[in-house]
Design an enzyme around this catalytic site. Structure first.
Site, PDB file in Angstrom:
ATOM      1  N   HIS A  24      19.312 -16.782 -64.370  1.00 52.12           N
ATOM      2  CA  HIS A  24      19.163 -15.976 -63.153  1.00 52.12           C
ATOM      3  C   HIS A  24      20.432 -16.192 -62.313  1.00 52.12           C
ATOM      4  O   HIS A  24      20.385 -16.765 -61.220  1.00 52.12           O
ATOM      5  CB  HIS A  24      17.888 -16.380 -62.410  1.00 52.12           C
ATOM      6  CG  HIS A  24      17.383 -15.342 -61.446  1.00 52.12           C
ATOM      7  ND1 HIS A  24      16.133 -14.772 -61.528  1.00 52.12           N
ATOM      8  CD2 HIS A  24      17.967 -14.774 -60.358  1.00 52.12           C
ATOM      9  CE1 HIS A  24      15.962 -13.904 -60.532  1.00 52.12           C
ATOM     10  NE2 HIS A  24      17.066 -13.895 -59.804  1.00 52.12           N
TER      11      HIS A  24
ATOM     12  N   ASN B  16      12.567  -5.131 -63.128  1.00 56.61           N
ATOM     13  CA  ASN B  16      12.639  -5.469 -61.699  1.00 56.61           C
ATOM     14  C   ASN B  16      12.861  -4.159 -60.959  1.00 56.61           C
ATOM     15  O   ASN B  16      13.839  -3.461 -61.215  1.00 56.61           O
ATOM     16  CB  ASN B  16      13.820  -6.414 -61.410  1.00 56.61           C
ATOM     17  CG  ASN B  16      13.623  -7.790 -62.012  1.00 56.61           C
ATOM     18  OD1 ASN B  16      12.634  -8.044 -62.694  1.00 56.61           O
ATOM     19  ND2 ASN B  16      14.568  -8.673 -61.756  1.00 56.61           N
TER      20      ASN B  16
ATOM     21  N   GLU C 194       9.653  -8.207 -61.300  1.00 56.96           N
ATOM     22  CA  GLU C 194       9.901  -8.318 -59.857  1.00 56.96           C
ATOM     23  C   GLU C 194       9.560  -7.004 -59.174  1.00 56.96           C
ATOM     24  O   GLU C 194       9.882  -5.928 -59.683  1.00 56.96           O
ATOM     25  CB  GLU C 194      11.382  -8.593 -59.534  1.00 56.96           C
ATOM     26  CG  GLU C 194      11.810 -10.015 -59.684  1.00 56.96           C
ATOM     27  CD  GLU C 194      13.265 -10.240 -59.277  1.00 56.96           C
ATOM     28  OE1 GLU C 194      13.742  -9.583 -58.324  1.00 56.96           O
ATOM     29  OE2 GLU C 194      13.908 -11.074 -59.931  1.00 56.96           O
TER      30      GLU C 194
ATOM     31  N   TYR D 289      12.735  -1.986 -57.159  1.00 49.49           N
ATOM     32  CA  TYR D 289      12.671  -2.103 -55.702  1.00 49.49           C
ATOM     33  C   TYR D 289      12.702  -0.792 -54.933  1.00 49.49           C
ATOM     34  O   TYR D 289      12.176  -0.731 -53.838  1.00 49.49           O
ATOM     35  CB  TYR D 289      13.808  -3.003 -55.202  1.00 49.49           C
ATOM     36  CG  TYR D 289      13.547  -4.468 -55.489  1.00 49.49           C
ATOM     37  CD1 TYR D 289      12.819  -5.245 -54.596  1.00 49.49           C
ATOM     38  CD2 TYR D 289      13.985  -5.069 -56.669  1.00 49.49           C
ATOM     39  CE1 TYR D 289      12.542  -6.576 -54.853  1.00 49.49           C
ATOM     40  CE2 TYR D 289      13.705  -6.405 -56.943  1.00 49.49           C
ATOM     41  CZ  TYR D 289      12.988  -7.150 -56.032  1.00 49.49           C
ATOM     42  OH  TYR D 289      12.701  -8.463 -56.302  1.00 49.49           O
TER      43      TYR D 289
HETATM   44  C1  NOJ Z   1      16.548  -9.204 -57.565  1.00 49.57           C
HETATM   45  C2  NOJ Z   1      16.901 -10.609 -57.935  1.00 49.57           C
HETATM   46  O1  NOJ Z   1      16.526 -10.899 -59.238  1.00 49.57           O
HETATM   47  C3  NOJ Z   1      16.374 -11.643 -56.956  1.00 49.57           C
HETATM   48  O2  NOJ Z   1      17.061 -12.816 -57.182  1.00 49.57           O
HETATM   49  C4  NOJ Z   1      16.525 -11.128 -55.534  1.00 49.57           C
HETATM   50  O3  NOJ Z   1      16.174 -12.103 -54.596  1.00 49.57           O
HETATM   51  C5  NOJ Z   1      15.665  -9.909 -55.372  1.00 49.57           C
HETATM   52  N1  NOJ Z   1      16.063  -8.880 -56.315  1.00 49.57           N
HETATM   53  C6  NOJ Z   1      15.722  -9.300 -53.983  1.00 49.57           C
HETATM   54  O4  NOJ Z   1      17.001  -8.877 -53.696  1.00 49.57           O
END
Ligand code: NOJ
Length: 460
Positions: free
Chosen positions: A116, A288, A362, A290
């Protein structure tokens, strides 16, 4: 949802552990980057972070209260092998053994991410990090050491987290460690990261370790701005430069055709053996996710620039412009809250890559707060998690997308990379002075969501 669906939460080593030079840990590129003046908001760093290295039992107790049955965390490579390629540090192994054993005792299934973003600094200094295949070989050895040390109890492995960020933000834009600026290096870095993934998976499979292994790639949704074929093609291209870049190789053995078409030999080539090694090298896809944007082929205002972040790949290599709806709510990171985009992306992955299992590794949001009281009253985040888990449920139950788990980012407020400690993404409030943890409203809401799904869950 199925009763055995994984409802989890996620963190990463560098963002929570602290103990940056304790018990033999070596330095990594983020240690160096965050001690470089001007790189991180408020000159923050993660020498202590959430002090999870010492407080992991407390954090596991909170996870038990939350009701999660899965926890995704990462191993700090430089804690296990301080210079990344030489001697193993037994104290590093001991820490992760204690963590894993405590999780299992609490009935929580560990999902380990091997990388990571916290590359051992020596590999950057001596071999230019991911610009070199030497780093890929060092990673495969480190992975093997982890499989041998923990593989008797851990059966869920993720090789890499968000390689797109390492390539583009770390080695293209220079905003993330190691801070390199280049138009071409992102493609070389990406290539070596993919080879490293392939080599590690080969070790895993040849070693007959039990369980499954995959990769966690990030992707936003790109909705065509209009119904025109041009805008549809632009949205598709944006997704291929973003998710396809790191996913096509591990499923099909090569990069998306559109990338080759646009980049020619600036995009490295896999040998037939490498391609064979990579093909089918993920038992599952980690996602992941967002946010969402509209995508168009042409600018919609005369002076519109291509968005300079978040569009996947190098901007100039794509003919894509991004837009948003001014009515969309925004998180304190400035990211748009669009749950339907999540559902559409899950469907796109299914159409593109077939029925391969997906773990949402995520999903979450930052909420600004000036004090603890405001921070724990985070209705915004509770609504976010409600909206996104509803979209997930629709994708699974109505659209038949094969999602096996969902990990909310993140367990507790932590070191948010260049944004430091101000961007709070946690379900738990962390006071970085006292290390006191306080569950927020969203923590209780997510606990309710989990219970709701579990009690109404269908048998496997
Ligand atoms: C993606 C990343 O994997 C993580 O480390 C980060 O804190 C989050 N997104 C939010 O930005």
């Amino acid at each position: 949802m199925k009763k055995n669906f994984i409802w989890g939460t996620a963190t990463s080593a560098h963002q929570i552990e602290g103990a940056w030079l304790e018990d033999g840990k070596g330095m990594n590129i983020w240690d160096a980057f965050s001690h470089t003046p001007g790189k991180i908001a408020n000159e923050d760093h993660s020498e202590v972070a959430c002090d999870h290295y010492h407080l992991y039992e407390t954090d596991i107790a909170h996870m038990k209260d939350l009701g999660v049955n899965g926890y995704r965390f990462s191993i700090a490579w430089s804690r296990v092998i301080p210079d990344g390629k030489g001697k193993v540090n037994p104290q590093g192994i001991d820490f992760y053994n204690r963590l894993i054993d405590s999780l299992l005792a609490a009935g929580i299934t560990p999902f380990i991410t091997l990388y990571h973003w916290d590359l051992p600094l020596t590999l950057q200094m001596e071999h230019d990090g991911w610009l070199s295949e030497v780093t890929a070989d060092a990673f495969a050895r480190y992975a093997q050491i982890c499989f041998e040390a923990f593989g008797d109890r851990v059966t869920n492995w993720i090789t890499f987290n968000e390689n797109w960020c390492t390539a583009v933000i770390g080695n293209g834009q220079g905003h993330f460690a190691p801070g390199r600026i280049s138009d071409d290096e992102p493609y070389i870095v990406a290539h070596n990261l993919l080879l490293a993934h392939g080599k590690a998976v080969q070790n895993f499979r040849q070693g007959d370790f039990p369980g499954q292994i995959g990769i966690a790639n990030n992707c936003d949704w790109r909705e065509p701005y209009t119904d025109s074929p041009e805008d549809k093609a632009a949205a598709q291209e944006a997704l291929e430069f973003f998710f396809g870049w790191f996913t096509d190789p591990v499923i099909f053995g090569d990069y998306p055709a559109i990338m080759r078409e646009r980049l020619g030999d600036r995009l490295p080539h896999f040998t037939p053996e490498q391609s064979e090694m990579l093909k089918g090298s993920s038992d599952f896809l980690g996602l992941n996710h967002y946010t969402t944007h509209y995508a168009s082929r042409e600018p919609i205002a005369p002076d519109q620039m291509k968005a300079d972040v978040g569009n996947g790949g190098d901007q100039d290599d794509q003919q894509v412009y991004l837009h948003h709806d001014p009515d969309w709510p925004r998180t304190s990171m400035g990211w748009f809250v669009v749950p339907w985009g999540f559902r559409k992306l899950l469907n796109w992955i299914k159409e593109h890559y077939g029925d391969i299992p997906i773990f949402v590794t995520e999903n979450g949001c930052s909420v600004a707060a000036d004090n603890k009281e405001d921070a724990v009253n985070d209705q915004f985040r509770a609504d976010f998690v409600e909206g996104y888990t509803q979209a997930l449920t629709q994708a699974v139950e109505e659209d038949g997308v094969n999602v096996k788990g969902y990990f909310c980012w993140t367990l507790m407020d932590n070191f948010e990379w260049t944004r430091g400690y101000n961007m709070r993404f946690g379900l738990i409030y962390c006071d970085f002075e006292t290390q006191e943890r306080t569950p927020k409203a969203s923590f209780h809401h997510y606990a309710e969501i989990i219970q709701r799904h579990r009690s109404g869950g269908t048998e496997d």
